[in-house]
Design a protein around this motif. Structure first.
Motif, PDB file in Angstrom:
ATOM      1  N   VAL A   4     -80.427  71.082  22.051  1.00 41.79           N
ATOM      2  CA  VAL A   4     -79.320  70.250  22.513  1.00 41.79           C
ATOM      3  C   VAL A   4     -78.691  70.897  23.736  1.00 41.79           C
ATOM      4  O   VAL A   4     -78.413  72.102  23.735  1.00 41.79           O
ATOM      5  N   LEU A  28     -81.245  65.954  24.956  1.00 44.40           N
ATOM      6  CA  LEU A  28     -81.765  66.303  23.646  1.00 44.40           C
ATOM      7  C   LEU A  28     -83.268  66.509  23.762  1.00 44.40           C
ATOM      8  O   LEU A  28     -83.964  65.684  24.354  1.00 44.40           O
ATOM      9  N   SER A  29     -83.745  67.611  23.216  1.00 42.30           N
ATOM     10  CA  SER A  29     -85.189  67.804  23.135  1.00 42.30           C
ATOM     11  C   SER A  29     -85.628  67.385  21.738  1.00 42.30           C
ATOM     12  O   SER A  29     -85.034  67.812  20.740  1.00 42.30           O
ATOM     13  N   THR A  30     -86.629  66.541  21.673  1.00 38.60           N
ATOM     14  CA  THR A  30     -87.069  66.014  20.380  1.00 38.60           C
ATOM     15  C   THR A  30     -88.559  66.254  20.176  1.00 38.60           C
ATOM     16  O   THR A  30     -89.304  66.505  21.133  1.00 38.60           O
ATOM     17  N   LYS A  67     -82.731  68.121  12.089  1.00 35.55           N
ATOM     18  CA  LYS A  67     -82.157  68.828  13.246  1.00 35.55           C
ATOM     19  C   LYS A  67     -82.457  70.327  13.153  1.00 35.55           C
ATOM     20  O   LYS A  67     -81.582  71.125  12.807  1.00 35.55           O
ATOM     21  N   GLN A 125     -87.375  64.854  15.286  1.00 30.98           N
ATOM     22  CA  GLN A 125     -86.587  66.056  15.061  1.00 30.98           C
ATOM     23  C   GLN A 125     -85.833  66.399  16.346  1.00 30.98           C
ATOM     24  O   GLN A 125     -86.384  66.286  17.447  1.00 30.98           O
ATOM     25  N   ILE A 126     -84.597  66.814  16.217  1.00 36.31           N
ATOM     26  CA  ILE A 126     -83.839  67.322  17.359  1.00 36.31           C
ATOM     27  C   ILE A 126     -84.040  68.827  17.406  1.00 36.31           C
ATOM     28  O   ILE A 126     -83.554  69.565  16.544  1.00 36.31           O
TER      29      ILE A 126
END
Length: 415
Positions: A186, A210-212, A404, A182-183
């Motif tokens: 941003v 990007l943090s996932t 997202k 999942q993103i």
């Protein structure tokens, strides 16, 4: 589909199941064994119908050529009479299935007391069909940003309302669950930089990020059942209409509820409100400003706002907003057209609590079809056989994924 197309589809599905088990070097699962048995019975029945139809056609051709002038036979079965009246709905698929047709043929006078009723699982659709009506508008690029227009007359061409299930993405899955990234945030820092950067310069090349988060989408079973009489079960048009109005509506409702409110615990999927990484927008000045602030949070990270989900109460509140002179901000009571706010569709979601709106890219919400909608009917339930009643159950297996979360903003509409 005609009989030969139905037979080909059944045989293709049997080959697909066999190929999948072979490629994974395993035995058939219990679900696959049940589906194979149902498909085999369906294929046998279809083959018999095709042979009978071919024989009938050959007889008609022979008689016409011989000059006897006999008219073509008039179709008289329940299924034949309803083919022209029904469309491609879930109920239509059930009453046109080989299993239902054969059972009806075996009991031409209806189902009486003591008649053993047992239909195997009959597949009547895929998840792509769920919640999408034949006359529902398809959102194309640009349509979801159509501005509301005040017409100087009563508009009699009002389109059907758009629901959450009309604007999300659909897909398929082969296993019980999938893991995906999942993103959740941003950061975009793209910029122009000098051709040369000296060691003493404070300028460095920009870095975006990007943090996932790793998430799991598991398949859950959505089911609903209802009771019908033997007489209704034998009446194809009535049964199809009842199934469309009950099973589809009820399953749509629970799917929508879990997409919004699923807790992710206790055998429930994870819905939007329980998903980490969505953005939050606090109340700001008024409800209209608050929605615009939420839109800004999504667009600033490059997201596209495809719609605004609101409860029925808040939808009413937006319609009744007036300016200082008592004029409606919207089209008012004598106009129709797309309900929008800031140019985005305002979509009524009955499972969303009043005071909360969800703004963002609704296409990032995805339903993954594990097993399409199937219907099972039987009277071996309580004392139904003695009461001429039949239990009809519809169910599907599906998973939901939110790829997202950062492109969704949950807005608080309460001051």
């Amino acid at each position: 589909m005609n009989l030969r197309q139905q037979l080909k589809a059944a045989l293709d599905r049997l080959a697909e199941i066999a190929a999948l088990a072979k490629s994974e070097n395993r035995d058939f699962t219990e679900e696959e064994i049940t589906e194979v048995a149902t498909l085999s019975a369906s294929a046998d029945a279809l083959d018999a119908q095709i042979k009978a139809a071919d024989d009938a056609q050959a007889s008609i051709t022979r008689l016409v050529k011989s000059g006897e002038g006999r008219p073509a036979p008039v179709l008289d079965s329940v299924t034949d009479r309803t083919d022209q009246a029904l469309t491609g709905s879930f109920g239509d698929q059930f009453v046109k299935s080989a299993a239902y047709q054969q059972f009806r043929k075996d009991h031409p006078s209806g189902f009486g007391q003591g008649t053993p009723i047992q239909f195997g699982l009959i597949k009547v659709g895929t998840l792509r069909d769920l919640g999408r009506k034949a006359n529902a508008p398809t959102l194309q690029a640009g349509l979801d940003h159509t501005q509301a227009i005040r017409f100087p007359m009563v508009d009699l061409t009002t389109p059907p309302p758009i629901t959450l299930l009309d604007v999300i993405s659909r897909g398929q899955m082969a296993g019980q669950s999938i893991e995906y990234l999942q993103i959740t945030a941003v950061t975009r820092n793209a910029a122009i930089i000098p051709n040369e950067i000296l060691p003493a310069d404070g300028t460095t090349k920009p870095t975006s990020g990007l943090s996932t988060a790793l998430a799991t989408a598991s398949a859950f079973t959505y089911a609903d059942g209802f009771t019908v009489t033997n007489m209704m079960l034998a009446d194809a048009p009535a049964l199809a209409s009842y199934m469309d109005s009950q099973i589809e509506f009820n399953i749509n409702a629970v799917v929508e509820d879990k997409l919004i409110n699923g807790s992710g615990t206790g055998g429930n999927p994870t819905g939007i409100l329980a998903t980490s990484g969505t953005q939050a927008q606090a109340f700001d000045t008024d409800v209209v400003t608050t929605i615009r602030r939420a839109i800004g949070k999504v667009t600033r990270i490059g997201g596209t706002v495809t719609g605004v989900l609101v409860s029925p109460d808040d939808d009413e509140m937006f319609d009744l907003l007036k300016d200082a002179e008592g004029r409606y901000y919207s089209g008012g009571p004598w106009s129709s057209g797309p309900n929008t706010i800031w140019g985005r569709p305002r979509i009524v979601c009955h499972r969303l609590a009043a005071g909360t709106a969800i703004v963002g890219n609704l296409r990032t919400i995805t339903l993954l079809d594990r097993e399409g909608l199937s219907v099972l009917a039987f009277n071996q339930h309580a004392d139904y056989a003695a009461r001429n009643l039949v239990y009809v159950r519809g169910e599907l297996r599906a998973a939901q994924a939110i790829f997202k979360p950062a492109e969704l903003a949950v807005a608080d509409l309460t001051p």
